[in-house]
Design an enzyme around this catalytic site. Structure first.
Site, PDB file in Angstrom:
ATOM      1  N   LEU A  29       0.827  -1.203   0.000  1.00 47.60           N
ATOM      2  CA  LEU A  29       0.000   0.000   0.000  1.00 47.60           C
ATOM      3  C   LEU A  29       0.865   1.258   0.000  1.00 47.60           C
ATOM      4  CD1 LEU A  29      -3.110   0.101   0.023  1.00 47.60           C
ATOM      5  CD2 LEU A  29      -2.998   0.659   2.448  1.00 47.60           C
ATOM      6  N   SER A  30       2.121   1.098   0.324  1.00 48.56           N
ATOM      7  CA  SER A  30       3.048   2.223   0.445  1.00 48.56           C
ATOM      8  C   SER A  30       3.865   2.393  -0.831  1.00 48.56           C
ATOM      9  CB  SER A  30       3.995   1.990   1.632  1.00 48.56           C
ATOM     10  OG  SER A  30       5.143   2.804   1.541  1.00 48.56           O
ATOM     11  N   PRO A  31       3.713   3.509  -1.555  1.00 42.35           N
ATOM     12  CA  PRO A  31       4.516   3.724  -2.770  1.00 42.35           C
ATOM     13  C   PRO A  31       5.995   3.918  -2.453  1.00 42.35           C
ATOM     14  CG  PRO A  31       3.303   5.719  -2.217  1.00 42.35           C
ATOM     15  CD  PRO A  31       2.802   4.647  -1.289  1.00 42.35           C
TER      16      PRO A  31
ATOM     17  N   SER B  83       7.553   2.403  -0.120  1.00 38.77           N
ATOM     18  CA  SER B  83       8.073   1.046   0.071  1.00 38.77           C
ATOM     19  C   SER B  83       8.494   0.447  -1.263  1.00 38.77           C
ATOM     20  CB  SER B  83       7.017   0.149   0.721  1.00 38.77           C
ATOM     21  OG  SER B  83       6.828   0.444   2.078  1.00 38.77           O
TER      22      SER B  83
END
EC number: 2.5.1.18
Length: 226
Positions: free
Chosen positions: A15-17, A19
């Protein structure tokens, strides 16, 4: 005499860009630097709750900056980032619990496929604006990444088991114990100590800690292959 590879843990959520950016850079360097990279699927919602942090998109000024930032980073890191059109629904409401449980199952049963399946889930949500919450979406991502239909179905069934649920919870708690307040975090183990770095923009500092050469987000051995 060559020293043993240094252990490096990457805690991430699809969900984390940010990341995704850290993930791609470390995957590019894992065979260039003397490191042993451990991918650690975690749940960003659990880390936010534990630390009392909030997603940047909930704060208007931070949210506005983030969208602009990602457009610059897309080109700099050469990662095909594109924010979902219905950002609030996809990121803030639907979340990533099923996807991260699935990646946890992959890590437990088929760890050699974890990198490819993780990347395909990021491609769905952060490049092609596709779903990552429905079973058929997870199966499609898994098969596109190279898992057989039978393997994908078996792993999806295991997402509801205590083994998978507890493993994801333990990994998320491990990130919190290292001091995480968001994702990604990189934990490097050196001389019986650990150093926690937050974000995808600390790779240059990581290189300094490791005593390795930083060649930018796309090392010279990777150019022309992307």
């Amino acid at each position: 005499m060559t020293s043993l590879p240094r252990k490096l843990e990457l805690f991430y959520d699809v969900l984390s860009p940010y990341s995704w950016l850290g993930f791609e850079v470390l995957c590019r360097y894992q065979n260039i630097w003397n490191i042993n990279l451990h991918l650690r699927p975690s749940l960003i919602a659990g880390i936010m709750k534990s630390s009392g942090n909030k997603p940047p998109a909930l704060l208007p000024q931070k949210g506005k900056y983030m969208f602009m930032d990602l457009q610059h980073l897309r080109k700099f890191y050469q990662v095909p980032l594109q924010a979902p059109k219905d950002f609030r629904s996809v990121i803030l409401e639907k979340g990533s619990l099923t996807a991260m449980r699935f990646l946890t199952a992959v890590n437990l049963e088929n760890p050699e496929m974890l990198e490819r399946v993780s990347r395909e889930l990021w491609m769905r949500v952060w490049s092609r604006d596709e779903d990552i919450t429905e079973p058929q979406s997870i199966l499609a991502a898994a098969e596109k990444a190279g898992l057989s239909k039978e393997q994908a179905k078996s792993l999806l069934e295991k997402c509801s088991t205590d083994k998978v649920k507890n493993s994801l919870k333990e990994t998320t708690e491990a990130a919190c114990n290292y001091g995480a307040f968001g994702l990604p975090i990189i934990v490097v183990h050196l001389d019986n100590q650990f150093h926690m770095l937050f974000g995808s923009d600390r790779i240059e500092l990581l290189a300094h800690l490791l005593g390795e050469q930083w060649q930018g987000p796309v090392p010279s051995t990777m150019k022309g292959k992307l």
